[in-house]
Design a protein around this motif. Structure first.
Motif, short mmCIF file in Angstrom:
data_model
loop_
_atom_site.label_atom_id
_atom_site.label_comp_id
_atom_site.label_asym_id
_atom_site.label_seq_id
_atom_site.Cartn_x
_atom_site.Cartn_y
_atom_site.Cartn_z
N PHE A 1 0.81 -1.23 0.00
CA PHE A 1 0.00 0.00 0.00
C PHE A 1 0.84 1.28 0.00
O PHE A 1 0.28 2.37 -0.08
CB PHE A 1 -0.95 0.12 1.22
N GLY A 2 2.17 1.15 0.12
CA GLY A 2 3.02 2.34 0.28
C GLY A 2 2.87 3.35 -0.83
O GLY A 2 2.93 4.56 -0.59
N ALA A 3 2.65 2.88 -2.06
CA ALA A 3 2.61 3.81 -3.21
C ALA A 3 1.43 4.78 -3.11
O ALA A 3 1.48 5.87 -3.68
CB ALA A 3 2.53 3.03 -4.52
N TRP A 4 0.36 4.37 -2.38
CA TRP A 4 -0.77 5.30 -2.27
C TRP A 4 -0.35 6.63 -1.64
O TRP A 4 -0.95 7.67 -1.92
CB TRP A 4 -1.91 4.69 -1.42
N ASP A 5 0.68 6.59 -0.78
CA ASP A 5 1.11 7.83 -0.12
C ASP A 5 1.55 8.88 -1.15
O ASP A 5 1.49 10.08 -0.87
CB ASP A 5 2.27 7.55 0.85
#
Ligand code: CAA
Length: 258
Positions: free
Chosen positions: A85-89
Motif C-alpha cells: 500500500f506504500g505507493a498510495w502515499d
C-alpha cells in the motif's frame, strides 16, 4: 506509461479524469490499479495543461476496498518487505487539487482513497465504511488517521471498531463529504467543480491546498504560521498582481499560470 488496464484516463479540457475500472470486482484496489492510478495522477500533476483531477468509480462502487483476494495469502514478511500500500502515499504529495466523485460503495481502501483526495463530492447512494475489522485487520491506507481528522474520534471509533457503513446524510453532517448530489449528477458536479478550480491560478490552488492540508498535518500554531508564509509567497507571483488588478479594474482575471 503503458496503456492502463484497470482504469480509464481522460482529459476534459483542463481537468484530468481517472475512472477506476474493475467492475467485476467492484473496483477492488489491487496492486496494478494502485500503480496505474498513482502513475496517471502523477502524469496529470506534471502537466501544466491540467489544473485539477477527478477520481471516480462506477455507480455501484467507487471502490469496495483493497483487493481481499490478492491480500489473503500474504504473510507479515510479504507486506513489510513489499511496503504493501506504500505507493498510495504518493497521491498525497501531488500539488494539483484532486476531487473524489463517490457513488456507491467506498469501503476500506475505497473510503481511504476518497479521503486521500482533497475533497469528496458524493452521490445520494454513496456508502462509506472501514470494514477491515470484519476481516481481522485494521485500515492500512490512512483510514484510522484521515477518518478521525475528518469526522472526529467518536464516529471514527464507531466506524473502525464496528465496521458499519455510513450513508451520505450522516457523512455530510459529519464533514466527510463536501457536497451531496443526486447519484446521476455526481460525476458532472465533480467535473464542474474541478473546472472551476482549474480556471484559477495553478500556483494559488497548489498553495491553498498545501495550506489547508497543514491543518490536517500539524498543530494550529504551526499551521497558521505555514499559512502566513504561503500567503506571503503568493505576492511573489504575477497571478497575485493580475488577480487583484482585475478586481480593482472590474474585469475577469487573466492568470498566467493555468
Ligand atoms: N476485494 C476483492 N474482491 C471484491 C471486493 C474486495 N474488497 N469487494 C467485492 N469484491 C468482489 C466479490 O468477491 C465479487 O466477486 P465474485 O463475483 O468473483 O465473487 C464481486 O466483487 C461482487 O461482490 P459481491 O457479490 O460481494 O457484491 P454485493 O453487492 O453482494 O456486496 C459489498 C457488495 C457489500 C461491497 C461486498 O462486496 C463486500 O463486503 N466487499 C468487501 C468490502 C470490504 O471488506 N472492504 C475492505 C477490504 S480490506 C481493506 O480495504 C484494507 C485496507 O485498509 C486498505
Amino acid at each position: 506509461m503503458s496503456e492502463p488496464t484497470t482504469i480509464l484516463v481522460e482529459r476534459r479540457d483542463r481537468v484530468g479524469l481517472i475512472t477506476l475500472n474493475r467492475p467485476k470486482a467492484l473496483n477492488a484496489l489491487n496492486s496494478e490499479l494502485m500503480t496505474e492510478v498513482v502513475a496517471a495522477a502523477t502524469e496529470f500533476d506534471a502537466d501544466p495543461g491540467i489544473g485539477a483531477i477527478v477520481i471516480t468509480g462506477s455507480e455501484k462502487a467507487f471502490a469496495a476496498g483493497a483487493d481481499i483476494k490478492e491480500m489473503s495469502s500474504k504473510t507479515y514478511a510479504d507486506v513489510v518487505s513489499q511496503q504493501f500500500f506504500g505507493a498510495w502515499d504518493d497521491l498525497s504529495r501531488l500539488r494539483t487539487p484532486i476531487i473524489a466523485a463517490v457513488t456507491g460503495y467506498a469501503l476500506g481502501g475505497g473510503c481511504e482513497l476518497a479521503m486521500l483526495c482533497d475533497t469528496i463530492i458524493a452521490g445520494e447512494n454513496a456508502r462509506f465504511g472501514q470494514p477491515e475489522i470484519n476481516l481481522g485487520v485494521i485500515p492500512g491506507i490512512g483510514g484510522s488517521q484521515r477518518l478521525t481528522r475528518a469526522v472526529g474520534k467518536a464516529k471514527a471509533m464507531d466506524m473502525v471498531l464496528t465496521g458499519r457503513q455510513m450513508k451520505v446524510d450522516e457523512a455530510e453532517r459529519a464533514g466527510l463529504v463536501s457536497r451531496v448530489v443526486p447519484t446521476e449528477k455526481c460525476l458532472e458536479t465533480a467535473l464542474e467543480a474541478a473546472a472551476v478550480i482549474a480556471s484559477k491560478s495553478a500556483i494559488a490552488t497548489a498553495l491553498a491546498k498545501d495550506a489547508v492540508n497543514r491543518a490536517f498535518e500539524s498543530s494550529l500554531v504551526e499551521g497558521v504560521r505555514a499559512e502566513r508564509a504561503l500567503f506571503y509567497s503568493t505576492f511573489a507571483t504575477d497571478d497575485q498582481t493580475e488577480g487583484m488588478a482585475a478586481f480593482v479594474e472590474k474585469r475577469e482575471p487573466n492568470f498566467t499560470h493555468r
